[in-house]
Design a protein around this motif. Structure first.
Motif: not given
Length: 398
Positions: A92-97, A104-106, A138-142, A178-181
């Motif tokens: 649920e937390i993942a679906k909420a962003g 990853v964004k930070a 590693t794992g927070y750039h994707l 998290p990138d579009r597409g």
């Protein structure tokens, strides 16, 4: 050479068990030259001793080994941690962003220089909990360049002798970007194709988050087979959110470790034991997720158990392996002896190293003098404090 003397109890992690009134002689090449009862030191070695460390009758163990961490990140997720305490699930937390993609964004927004500085400062804290080896992912750039640069950062940090020894794990397959597409199938192929570059950048292991909502067994198999071809040692997050077959895949591939295993069963425990795969467990995360792994089944099957903080920005801020040992006793119902063995000998197996995790001649002189005179103190203090830590015979914390 250096001699540690006046050791009240030496927890060796070997068949020698605990030696009372012990001493250790460290050579000048980071290893233990001799250990045993004080007064029985070889005369030929004593002649070379130039440094004496009085341990004041205290407890000495091998340096602890944290077999599961995620230390390369920026930002924090305290808001979602509060959501979880209010009943929100991981999914649920993942679906909420939230979740991994929020970090990853930070992390992508942070400069590599800032990341390296913050990660180095973070890893220094592990010494304060008695850990002298840390598996770090590693794992927070994707995305390719970020994951490879995170690998290089960890490799550079592994060369600093004021930090714990670092075992570098490439975890590009941590989640869907998290990138579009973005598409998990397409990203699986990309992550698999980066394994050779990850090895060149300094990775020793490759990990995949094999679980419901993340990478399937077939996708994980594809990535880890590419990793093996690239000379990376496979390990995986397995059966944490749901029992999807991750443990069985770890056994099939003879991975170094299968981690978390909150949903694993008795048959999985047997499969891991037969394949020689270590079960790396994180009591802090198990408590956070509200489910415990089948520890009794692992013990009955003879599966080697290791322990980890699972330090990450979302579910565990723990950096002390001393705390983890105490939690393993309280939560997993391990004896202090079993918990310490899991945090030393088991940890060494998880990171596929034969030169650490025990106190014996020829092993690395990674040692800890604790603020206690008996190992039972680990289960009492919840964060037993090291008085001194030696890395390769050199004091790195006092």
């Amino acid at each position: 050479m250096r001699r540690l003397h006046n050791i009240g109890r030496l927890f060796t992690g070997t068949q020698a068990g605990v030696i009372e009134k012990a001493a250790i002689i460290c050579d000048d090449d980071e290893h233990i030259a001799w250990c045993g009862r004080a007064g029985e030191e070889p005369i030929d070695l004593l002649g070379y001793v130039a440094h004496e460390d009085d341990c004041g009758g205290g407890l000495v163990t091998a340096g602890l080994i944290d077999a599961h961490t995620h230390p390369v990140y920026a930002g924090n997720r305290m808001a979602e941690i509060a959501m979880r305490t209010a009943g929100a699930s991981y999914e649920e937390i993942a679906k909420a962003g939230g979740g991994i993609v929020a970090t990853v964004k930070a992390t992508r927004d942070a400069s590599y220089k800032t990341l390296e500085k913050a990660t180095g400062e973070r890893l220094r804290k592990w010494l304060e909990g008695g850990a002298t080896t840390v598996e770090a992912k590693t794992g927070y750039h994707l995305e390719r360049e970020g994951e490879l640069e995170a690998t290089r950062i960890l490799k550079r940090l592994s060369e600093r002798d004021v930090l714990p020894r670092i075992e570098v794990t490439f975890l590009a397959a941590h989640a869907q970007p998290p990138d579009r597409g973005a598409d998990l199938g397409k990203y699986t192929k990309q992550a698999a194709s980066w394994c050779g570059d990850a090895y060149s950048a300094g990775a020793r292991f490759c990990d995949v988050f094999c679980d419901r909502g993340y990478f399937s067994v077939s996708q994980t198999r594809r990535i880890l087979k590419a990793a093996i071809k690239a000379q990376l040692i496979p390990r995986l997050h397995a059966d944490e959110l749901a029992r999807t077959g991750g443990a069985r895949l770890a056994a099939e591939l003879h991975a170094a470790s299968a981690d978390h295993l909150l949903r694993a069963n008795r048959g999985d425990a047997v499969a891991l034991a037969r394949a020689g795969v270590v079960a790396t467990l994180a009591p802090g995360t198990a408590l956070s997720m509200g489910r415990l792994p089948p520890v009794k089944d692992f013990l009955a099957a003879g599966t080697t158990i290791a322990l980890g903080t699972d330090h990450n920005p979302g579910t565990s801020g723990i950096t002390s392996m001393s705390v983890v040992v105490a939690m393993a006793v309280a939560v997993f119902k391990l004896s202090v002896e079993r918990a310490l063995l899991a945090a030393t000998v088991g940890g060494a197996a998880s990171v596929a190293r034969l030169d650490r995790g025990a106190v014996a001649a020829t092993m690395l002189a990674d040692l800890v003098l604790w603020d206690a005179d008996h190992e039972g103190a680990f289960a009492w203090s919840y964060g037993l404090r090291p008085l001194r830590v030696w890395r390769g015979g050199a004091q790195v914390l006092s």
